[in-house]
Design a protein around this motif. Structure first.
Motif, short mmCIF file in Angstrom:
data_model
loop_
_atom_site.label_atom_id
_atom_site.label_comp_id
_atom_site.label_asym_id
_atom_site.label_seq_id
_atom_site.Cartn_x
_atom_site.Cartn_y
_atom_site.Cartn_z
N GLY A 192 1.96 4.65 0.23
CA GLY A 192 0.60 5.17 0.09
C GLY A 192 -0.38 4.04 0.34
O GLY A 192 -0.48 3.13 -0.49
N VAL A 193 -1.06 4.08 1.46
CA VAL A 193 -1.92 2.97 1.87
C VAL A 193 -3.36 3.46 1.98
O VAL A 193 -3.63 4.48 2.61
CB VAL A 193 -1.45 2.39 3.23
N GLY A 194 -4.28 2.73 1.35
CA GLY A 194 -5.68 3.14 1.42
C GLY A 194 -6.55 2.31 0.50
O GLY A 194 -6.05 1.50 -0.29
N PRO A 195 -7.86 2.49 0.59
CA PRO A 195 -8.80 1.68 -0.19
C PRO A 195 -8.81 2.03 -1.66
O PRO A 195 -8.20 3.00 -2.11
CB PRO A 195 -10.16 1.99 0.47
N PHE A 206 12.61 5.90 -10.96
CA PHE A 206 11.38 6.12 -10.18
C PHE A 206 10.67 4.78 -10.16
O PHE A 206 10.24 4.29 -11.20
CB PHE A 206 10.51 7.19 -10.85
N ILE A 207 10.58 4.18 -8.99
CA ILE A 207 10.10 2.80 -8.87
C ILE A 207 8.78 2.78 -8.09
O ILE A 207 8.69 3.36 -7.01
CB ILE A 207 11.14 1.93 -8.12
N ILE A 208 7.78 2.13 -8.66
CA ILE A 208 6.47 2.01 -7.99
C ILE A 208 6.17 0.53 -7.78
O ILE A 208 6.16 -0.26 -8.73
CB ILE A 208 5.36 2.65 -8.83
N LEU A 209 5.97 0.16 -6.53
CA LEU A 209 5.50 -1.19 -6.19
C LEU A 209 4.01 -1.08 -5.86
O LEU A 209 3.63 -0.46 -4.87
CB LEU A 209 6.27 -1.75 -5.00
N ASP A 210 3.18 -1.68 -6.70
CA ASP A 210 1.73 -1.62 -6.55
C ASP A 210 1.23 -2.91 -5.89
O ASP A 210 1.89 -3.95 -5.95
CB ASP A 210 1.10 -1.43 -7.93
N GLU A 211 0.06 -2.85 -5.27
CA GLU A 211 -0.55 -4.02 -4.62
C GLU A 211 0.39 -4.64 -3.59
O GLU A 211 0.53 -5.87 -3.48
CB GLU A 211 -0.97 -5.07 -5.67
N ALA A 212 1.06 -3.79 -2.82
CA ALA A 212 2.09 -4.26 -1.89
C ALA A 212 1.54 -5.11 -0.75
O ALA A 212 2.29 -5.83 -0.09
CB ALA A 212 2.85 -3.07 -1.31
N GLN A 213 0.22 -5.06 -0.52
CA GLN A 213 -0.37 -5.90 0.53
C GLN A 213 -0.22 -7.38 0.20
O GLN A 213 -0.35 -8.23 1.08
CB GLN A 213 -1.84 -5.55 0.75
N THR A 258 2.51 1.20 -2.89
CA THR A 258 1.07 1.40 -2.70
C THR A 258 0.40 0.09 -2.33
O THR A 258 0.84 -0.99 -2.75
CB THR A 258 0.39 1.97 -3.96
N GLY A 259 -0.65 0.19 -1.55
CA GLY A 259 -1.35 -1.03 -1.15
C GLY A 259 -2.63 -0.74 -0.40
O GLY A 259 -2.86 0.38 0.07
N ASP A 260 -3.45 -1.75 -0.29
CA ASP A 260 -4.73 -1.68 0.42
C ASP A 260 -4.78 -2.86 1.38
O ASP A 260 -4.96 -4.00 0.96
CB ASP A 260 -5.89 -1.73 -0.58
N ALA A 261 -4.59 -2.60 2.67
CA ALA A 261 -4.48 -3.66 3.66
C ALA A 261 -5.76 -4.50 3.77
O ALA A 261 -5.73 -5.61 4.28
CB ALA A 261 -4.14 -3.07 5.03
N SER A 262 -6.88 -3.97 3.26
CA SER A 262 -8.15 -4.71 3.35
C SER A 262 -8.40 -5.62 2.14
O SER A 262 -9.42 -6.28 2.07
CB SER A 262 -9.32 -3.73 3.50
N CYS A 269 1.64 7.52 4.19
CA CYS A 269 0.43 8.30 3.98
C CYS A 269 -0.77 7.36 4.02
O CYS A 269 -0.88 6.45 3.20
CB CYS A 269 0.47 9.02 2.64
N GLN A 270 -1.65 7.59 4.97
CA GLN A 270 -2.83 6.74 5.14
C GLN A 270 -4.02 7.44 4.50
O GLN A 270 -4.56 8.41 5.04
CB GLN A 270 -3.09 6.49 6.63
N LEU A 271 -4.42 6.98 3.33
CA LEU A 271 -5.60 7.52 2.67
C LEU A 271 -6.84 6.77 3.16
O LEU A 271 -6.74 5.61 3.57
CB LEU A 271 -5.45 7.38 1.15
N THR A 272 -8.00 7.42 3.14
CA THR A 272 -9.22 6.83 3.68
C THR A 272 -10.36 6.95 2.67
O THR A 272 -10.18 7.47 1.57
CB THR A 272 -9.64 7.53 4.99
#
Length: 337
Positions: A134-137, A232-239, A262-266, A294-297
């Motif tokens: 899940g990638v997005g701002p 159920f494993i969640i990796l947050d701030e993956a950027q 999950t992460g935010d490439a910006s 999934c690219q969230l915007t």
């Protein structure tokens, strides 16, 4: 004929007016301004005056908001903004369909639901795939919705435990300068994960399951050398992972597990010129069937409306900066030619 002014009417029960109209009628004012119609409330009826296509769009939108209000949903400015954007694209009944999908309830009884098409797709992919990126701002709900899905799977005994992790990368600070032992040094990085779990599970349930080892919140470095089955494993701030860390994490996955990254490439806090493990993974793994991206915007931002405007402003600014970097080199090439 399409531009002729028409009058339509929709009945709004007095008990639902406050929710639908908004504080000081802010929702009605937003609809009027965006669709260029006039709304007049009188004796339980709402009159809609305007050009035919716009008046009809306003009526359909208000009917959707009425359905939400009857279900007990609290209508926010973000709901109205998103419904308006869909109305401009002639997408009808989307909001009411999305609103049906209740993932779980918070400890206070508030339902957690996807609120946009992007979020709905994200939740559906989590249900269907073994690994979802899940990638997005900021504010798109990528971590919070993943947490809700994790708690739901745990409560339904689909998994035996929840594991939450994120890289302890400092945004301009060093861990060594923080007081206390290692756990107290890394806790600030894990705090957003704790906060989300407190809200969904409640502090008592969270603490009890932490003590039993059924919920684990740990820095990414603690995942090395382990195999994570039935979790159920969640990796947050993956950027903020390196490619080696991302590969290490993804190869820990065992049988019966589901993984959300999950992460935010910006928003990278990696050293300058360092490659992000998230960026590499999205290129390397894109053809594997059981992995979804999934690219969230900014359209999926569900925080304060100002956050959505800030995210959009930065996106616009960054788009303008990219061609500007190339101009001096292009000019020199033209001069040489």
């Amino acid at each position: 004929m399409a531009n002729s002014i028409i009058e339509l009417q929709i009945d709004i029960p007095a008990s639902l007016e406050g929710n639908i109209f908004g504080r000081l009628d802010e929702h009605l004012k937003l609809i009027e301004k965006t669709l260029n119609v006039t709304l007049i409330s009188r004796d339980g009826a709402l009159k809609i005056l305007g050009p035919q296509p716009r008046a009809e769009a306003a009526k359909k939108l208000l009917q959707e908001l009425l359905v939400l209000a009857r279900r007990g949903s609290v209508i926010t400015r973000q709901n109205v903004n998103y419904a308006l954007s869909l109305a401009m694209e002639h997408q009808e009944d989307v909001i009411t369909e999305i609103d049906k999908d209740v993932i779980c309830n918070t400890i206070q009884g508030r339902p957690i639901k996807p609120k946009t098409l992007g979020q709905k797709e994200y939740v559906d992919q989590i249900r269907q795939k073994m690994i979802v990126f899940g990638v997005g701002p900021a504010g798109t709900g990528k971590t919070y919705l993943a947490m809700a899905m994790a708690v739901t799977a745990f409560r339904n005994e689909e998994v035996a435990r929840i594991i939450l992790t994120r890289p302890a990368i400092e945004a301009g600070e060093k861990l060594g300068f923080l007081p206390g032992d290692l756990q107290s040094k890394v806790d600030p990085y894990l705090r957003p994960l704790y906060d989300a779990l407190f809200q969904i599970m409640g502090p008592e349930s969270f603490a009890k399951n932490m003590e039993r080892g059924l919920i684990e919140v740990a820095p990414l470095a603690y995942m090395r050398g382990r195999t994570l089955d039935n979790a159920f494993i969640i990796l947050d701030e993956a950027q903020n992972t390196t490619p080696a860390q991302m590969k290490m994490f993804l190869t820990r996955i065992g049988f019966g597990s589901k993984v959300i990254v999950t992460g935010d490439a910006s928003q990278k806090d990696l050293p300058k010129d360092a490659v992000s493990g998230l960026d590499v993974a999205m290129k390397v793994l894109k053809k594997i069937d059981d992995i979804a991206f999934c690219q969230l915007t900014s359209r999926d931002v569900v925080r304060h409306p100002l956050v959505q405007q800030i995210v959009q402003a930065y996106e616009d600014y960054e788009k303008k900066q990219k061609p500007a970097v190339k101009r001096p080199a292009d000019r020199r090439r033209r001069e040489k030619g």
